[in-house]
Design a protein around this motif. Structure first.
Motif, PDB file in Angstrom:
ATOM      1  N   VAL A 663      75.634  -1.660 -70.857  1.00  0.00           N
ATOM      2  CA  VAL A 663      75.243  -0.437 -70.947  1.00  0.00           C
ATOM      3  C   VAL A 663      74.324   0.002 -69.473  1.00  0.00           C
ATOM      4  CG1 VAL A 663      73.555   1.239 -72.292  1.00  0.00           C
ATOM      5  CG2 VAL A 663      74.691  -0.957 -73.537  1.00  0.00           C
ATOM      6  N   VAL A 664      74.693   0.963 -68.937  1.00  0.00           N
ATOM      7  CA  VAL A 664      73.948   1.580 -67.927  1.00  0.00           C
ATOM      8  C   VAL A 664      72.975   2.726 -68.093  1.00  0.00           C
ATOM      9  CG1 VAL A 664      74.156   2.386 -65.441  1.00  0.00           C
ATOM     10  CG2 VAL A 664      75.824   0.470 -66.333  1.00  0.00           C
ATOM     11  N   LEU A 665      71.974   2.677 -67.886  1.00  0.00           N
ATOM     12  CA  LEU A 665      70.933   3.697 -68.129  1.00  0.00           C
ATOM     13  C   LEU A 665      70.244   4.356 -66.800  1.00  0.00           C
ATOM     14  CD1 LEU A 665      69.183   1.787 -71.133  1.00  0.00           C
ATOM     15  CD2 LEU A 665      71.012   3.499 -71.279  1.00  0.00           C
ATOM     16  N   PHE A 666      70.524   5.623 -66.903  1.00  0.00           N
ATOM     17  CA  PHE A 666      69.656   6.630 -65.855  1.00  0.00           C
ATOM     18  C   PHE A 666      68.600   7.199 -66.819  1.00  0.00           C
ATOM     19  CE2 PHE A 666      73.795   6.355 -64.308  1.00  0.00           C
ATOM     20  CZ  PHE A 666      73.699   6.789 -62.885  1.00  0.00           C
ATOM     21  N   PRO A 667      67.287   6.430 -66.798  1.00  0.00           N
ATOM     22  CA  PRO A 667      66.095   6.776 -67.736  1.00  0.00           C
ATOM     23  C   PRO A 667      65.834   8.330 -67.863  1.00  0.00           C
ATOM     24  CG  PRO A 667      65.635   4.886 -66.764  1.00  0.00           C
ATOM     25  CD  PRO A 667      66.783   5.351 -65.830  1.00  0.00           C
ATOM     26  N   GLY A 668      66.075   9.223 -66.812  1.00  0.00           N
ATOM     27  CA  GLY A 668      65.525  10.282 -66.673  1.00  0.00           C
ATOM     28  C   GLY A 668      64.186  10.440 -65.755  1.00  0.00           C
ATOM     29  N   VAL A 669      63.748  11.599 -65.621  1.00  0.00           N
ATOM     30  CA  VAL A 669      62.407  11.814 -65.242  1.00  0.00           C
ATOM     31  C   VAL A 669      61.459  12.666 -66.214  1.00  0.00           C
ATOM     32  CG1 VAL A 669      61.080  12.667 -63.061  1.00  0.00           C
ATOM     33  CG2 VAL A 669      63.458  11.559 -62.887  1.00  0.00           C
ATOM     34  N   ASN A 670      60.436  12.253 -66.332  1.00  0.00           N
ATOM     35  CA  ASN A 670      59.344  13.156 -67.124  1.00  0.00           C
ATOM     36  C   ASN A 670      58.007  12.987 -66.583  1.00  0.00           C
ATOM     37  OD1 ASN A 670      58.367  14.708 -69.029  1.00  0.00           O
ATOM     38  ND2 ASN A 670      58.481  12.892 -70.581  1.00  0.00           N
ATOM     39  N   SER A 671      57.580  13.906 -65.488  1.00  0.00           N
ATOM     40  CA  SER A 671      56.513  13.790 -64.924  1.00  0.00           C
ATOM     41  C   SER A 671      56.012  15.250 -64.805  1.00  0.00           C
ATOM     42  CB  SER A 671      56.474  13.070 -63.698  1.00  0.00           C
ATOM     43  OG  SER A 671      57.276  13.910 -62.763  1.00  0.00           O
ATOM     44  N   MET A 672      54.675  15.144 -64.074  1.00  0.00           N
ATOM     45  CA  MET A 672      53.980  16.709 -63.833  1.00  0.00           C
ATOM     46  C   MET A 672      55.029  17.459 -62.744  1.00  0.00           C
ATOM     47  SD  MET A 672      50.016  15.530 -63.510  1.00  0.00           S
ATOM     48  CE  MET A 672      49.676  17.421 -63.161  1.00  0.00           C
ATOM     49  N   ASP A 673      55.670  16.663 -61.880  1.00  0.00           N
ATOM     50  CA  ASP A 673      56.418  17.486 -60.808  1.00  0.00           C
ATOM     51  C   ASP A 673      57.808  17.895 -61.482  1.00  0.00           C
ATOM     52  OD1 ASP A 673      54.808  17.059 -58.683  1.00  0.00           O
ATOM     53  OD2 ASP A 673      55.030  15.123 -59.060  1.00  0.00           O
ATOM     54  N   GLY A 674      58.315  17.615 -62.809  1.00  0.00           N
ATOM     55  CA  GLY A 674      59.445  18.003 -63.395  1.00  0.00           C
ATOM     56  C   GLY A 674      60.013  17.072 -64.464  1.00  0.00           C
ATOM     57  N   SER A 675      60.747  17.652 -65.173  1.00  0.00           N
ATOM     58  CA  SER A 675      61.674  16.678 -66.260  1.00  0.00           C
ATOM     59  C   SER A 675      62.944  16.851 -66.254  1.00  0.00           C
ATOM     60  CB  SER A 675      60.910  17.164 -67.505  1.00  0.00           C
ATOM     61  OG  SER A 675      61.633  16.367 -68.458  1.00  0.00           O
ATOM     62  N   GLN A 676      63.670  15.792 -65.979  1.00  0.00           N
ATOM     63  CA  GLN A 676      65.253  15.832 -66.256  1.00  0.00           C
ATOM     64  C   GLN A 676      65.848  14.916 -67.206  1.00  0.00           C
ATOM     65  OE1 GLN A 676      67.927  17.245 -64.688  1.00  0.00           O
ATOM     66  NE2 GLN A 676      66.624  19.077 -64.028  1.00  0.00           N
ATOM     67  N   SER A 677      66.491  15.300 -67.965  1.00  0.00           N
ATOM     68  CA  SER A 677      67.115  14.253 -68.834  1.00  0.00           C
ATOM     69  C   SER A 677      67.775  12.881 -68.457  1.00  0.00           C
ATOM     70  CB  SER A 677      68.235  15.036 -69.769  1.00  0.00           C
ATOM     71  OG  SER A 677      67.690  15.899 -70.717  1.00  0.00           O
ATOM     72  N   GLY A 678      67.825  11.749 -68.921  1.00  0.00           N
ATOM     73  CA  GLY A 678      68.718  10.617 -68.611  1.00  0.00           C
ATOM     74  C   GLY A 678      70.005  10.818 -68.874  1.00  0.00           C
ATOM     75  N   LEU A 679      70.652   9.827 -68.663  1.00  0.00           N
ATOM     76  CA  LEU A 679      72.006   9.557 -68.856  1.00  0.00           C
ATOM     77  C   LEU A 679      72.555   8.298 -69.252  1.00  0.00           C
ATOM     78  CD1 LEU A 679      75.026  11.100 -68.894  1.00  0.00           C
ATOM     79  CD2 LEU A 679      75.001  10.018 -66.735  1.00  0.00           C
ATOM     80  N   GLY A 680      73.027   7.899 -70.375  1.00  0.00           N
ATOM     81  CA  GLY A 680      73.715   6.723 -70.623  1.00  0.00           C
ATOM     82  C   GLY A 680      75.094   6.516 -70.568  1.00  0.00           C
TER      83      GLY A 680
END
Length: 693
Positions: A663-680
């Motif tokens: 399983v390869v995980l792009f966890p995503g980004v969730n911060s004050m500067d922006g949020s982007q969904s991850g990908l598995g």
């Protein structure tokens, strides 16, 4: 004439020796040549991730990993969103976490992730979280009866209880108080008794002496030594030598070509294969020379049954610590290293020092995969222990990888997002014309609407003759319009259909082709021209005559919830999708003529594009300009790094044992500067093909 089927991008005849039976026989021959045992049963994945509801939470992902590692025999529940068939035959689970990376990064550098998109057929959107690993393992609300506490793998030995260790010889001999290093080294008599090579012994003629004769103290340097062996016509010979220091730093990890003809590679235990040793030129004398130079004169070697390693190396070293002798059960029976790691050290993912299976992914295995870098770590976190308390060492491991923070910092997220959004918008956009003055716009909308759902349609009057700019909601619709309507007569004019000519679109044709060939789109076709009055039930009935139809996905408008005038059909076999394309294109359903082509965007990608192109992307002019400038300066270097990362993961994947869930995980980004969904991304390693899916 036999039909051709596509296997790993190569066309092969479907009949004869290259069919399913032929591939099975070939796999058996390979296993026999590599010295393997009988044919293993294969596990496979079946994930219902084709539709819009393919966003997976950390809890759901945890549910999958727990079931994969433990199975029904330990009361783990089969996840509702993904099924693992033949779970008990899984060789192990490997999770690769690419920190600070998101779905955005995967599709921005889609062409560079050549291996990931060709191997991992199952993909899903991953809910981003601030602390991904903590959310994944620590965030799962487990009831005590549902945890893995006290469980071991079926058929394995039980982990020794603390009461057993209290009666252990080392505890009785040395007590519970910690002692210095020299207290644990074997005496000369102990070495002789346990078949260690001894200087001057008749059986050690020709052995190399390390000449480490300096007096040992409790501060003498400690080194962990491990060898892998194969069976040759001459007996047991070394195929790999690994040396680590007391801090776990890999100092040596070398494959060795045996002198004798190999009879059995012992791949099941060593991880060594014929393919790995073919290009190797290093011989045992080379390793002996290197070890002799590397070891300080007061070095102490530690290992598990270290006598076997030194015998195989044909080397003599005077000061050794043998963990198999320090910890022994009743009547001298020895504990396995993985049980000592759990019982004594208290963690699962230890650095591999001695004969574990390569699935444990100790530092030497990662080194051979090109992944042993300063920015790579093996997790032995408490959160993993709490989640999978007694999963055997050889069945579960996590590899974490981070690019230089300079390249994926959150403050660059907005610029990167804007760049990807702009490119996707251009790919969804076409320009149609020229038209005569006073042309019927309604006719244009009707004709081009048959290719798929239109997001916007505007008349461009700045040109010499009027043109129409059309932006679609799905990539397939725009591509279908370019392919089928260029040069057609629409609204009384012979028109041209083309995409915008911009710098971002220079590689659009390559990108479209790669998306079409993406493993995720195998057996999937796009159908447009549906009347919006048709329900899902109507369409299933209409398409029921198509052979091997597995899933029908009818996209909805994410705001109104209404069905669009297109759908995706997924077939069990790729050839069935090819046959269906020939039937459907031009098919009339309730007075509406259908158009179809191969799919380009699956459910998670379709939804992600839809959301991106409805975000305003406003960040403040000056700030966004500066971020875009920063991004341009770094993007070329980042592209190279991502390509290298994909290559590292490819080598890691190839090193895994057959029947391993990866399983390869792009966890995503969730911060004050922006949020982007991850990908598995998921696949089960299968030596007989790309993956078992």
């Amino acid at each position: 004439m036999a039909k051709a089927v596509c296997v790993n991008g190569l066309k092969r005849p479907a009949g004869g020796g290259e069919g399913a039976g032929g591939r099975l026989a070939a796999r058996k021959r390979r296993r026999k040549a590599d010295g393997g045992g009988p044919e293993e049963k294969s596990s496979r994945l079946s994930a219902a991730l084709f539709g819009e509801d393919c966003e997976i939470s950390c809890d759901q992902l945890y549910e999958l990993l727990k079931y994969a590692a433990l199975g029904k025999c330990h009361n783990a529940t089969q996840p509702s969103w993904c099924r693992i068939y033949q779970q008990s035959h899984l060789a192990g689970v490997v999770v690769v976490v690419l920190h600070e990376m998101s779905q955005l990064h995967f599709y921005k550098f889609y062409l560079q992730f050549k291996h990931l998109r060709k191997v991992f057929q199952h993909r899903f959107t991953l809910t981003p979280s601030t602390n991904f690993l903590a959310s994944l393992y620590g965030g799962a609300n487990l009831k005590p009866e549902n945890t893995a506490q006290g469980l071991t793998s079926a058929g394995s030995e039980c982990v020794p209880k603390s009461s057993d260790l209290e009666c252990d010889p080392i505890i009785r001999k040395y007590g519970e108080k910690k002692r210095g290093l020299t207290s644990y080294t074997l005496t000369l008599e102990e070495q002789k008794k346990n078949d260690y090579p001894i200087k001057g012994s008749p059986g050690c003629k020709g052995y190399i002496y390390t000449e480490c004769d300096q007096q040992r103290t409790d501060s003498s340097p400690l080194f962990g030594l491990d060898c892998e062996m194969c069976l040759t016509a001459k007996g047991s010979e070394v195929t790999r030598v690994s040396l680590v220091d007391a801090q776990g730093q890999c100092l040596l990890n070398e494959l060795v070509k045996p002198e004798g003809v190999i009879v059995n590679y012992r791949t099941r235990f060593s991880g060594i294969t014929k393919k790995m040793l073919c290009p190797v030129k290093t011989r045992l004398p080379d390793i002996q020379t290197r070890l002799k130079k590397m070891l300080p004169h007061d070095a102490v070697l530690v290992g598990h049954s270290l006598n076997s390693d030194l015998q195989a190396l044909k080397m003599i070293h005077p000061s050794v610590i043998d963990t198999s002798l320090l910890f022994a059960r009743n009547e001298g029976r020895r504990f396995k290293l993985k049980f000592l790691a759990k019982a004594v050290l208290g963690f699962l993912d230890c650095l591999q020092v001695t004969g574990q299976r390569p699935l444990l992914l100790g530092r030497q295995e990662l080194e051979s995969s090109g992944l042993c870098q300063s920015n790579l770590s093996i997790s032995n976190k408490e959160i993993l222990q709490r989640a999978l308390e007694d999963v055997p060492l050889s069945t579960f491991s996590i590899v974490q990888f981070s690019l230089d923070p300079e390249y994926v910092a959150s403050h660059l997220l907005a610029g990167l997002c804007e760049k990807v959004r702009s490119k996707l918008t251009d790919m969804l956009t076409i320009y149609v014309g020229p038209f005569e003055e006073g042309f019927c716009l309604k006719s244009v909308k009707k004709e081009f609407g048959r290719c798929g759902p239109i997001q916007s349609l505007t008349v461009v009057t700045e040109t010499y003759q009027p043109h129409v700019c059309i932006q679609y909601e799905v990539l397939e619709a725009a591509q279908l319009a370019v392919e089928s309507l260029n040069g057609a007569e629409v609204a009384g004019s012979c028109i041209k259909v083309q995409r915008p000519v911009t710098a971002a679109m220079l590689d659009s044709d390559v990108l479209i082709k790669e998306l079409e060939l993406d493993v995720e789109n195998e057996g999937v076709i796009y159908v447009a021209g549906l009347k919006k009055s048709l329900t899902e039930t109507d369409l299933k009935e209409e398409f029921s005559q198509l052979k091997d139809l597995e899933t029908l996905f009818l996209p909805k408008d994410l705001q109104s919830g209404k069905h669009r005038n297109c759908c995706f059909l997924k077939f069990q076999k790729s050839q069935s999708a090819v046959d269906a394309l020939e039937v459907i294109h031009g098919w009339t359903v309730k007075g509406s003529k259908l158009r179809s082509r191969n799919a380009l965007a699956s459910g998670h990608l379709w939804k992600w594009i839809w959301q991106m192109n409805r975000s305003d992307g406003k960040q403040g002019g000056n700030i966004l300009h500066e971020r875009m400038k920063q991004l341009s300066d770094l993007e070329q270097d980042l592209t190279k790094k991502v390509k290298k990362l994909d290559h590292h993961i490819k080598k890691l994947y190839r090193s895994l044992q057959n029947n391993t869930l990866c399983v390869v995980l792009f966890p995503g980004v969730n911060s004050m500067d922006g949020s982007q969904s991850g990908l598995g991304l998921m696949a089960i390693k299968d030596d007989g093909g790309r993956s078992a899916c």
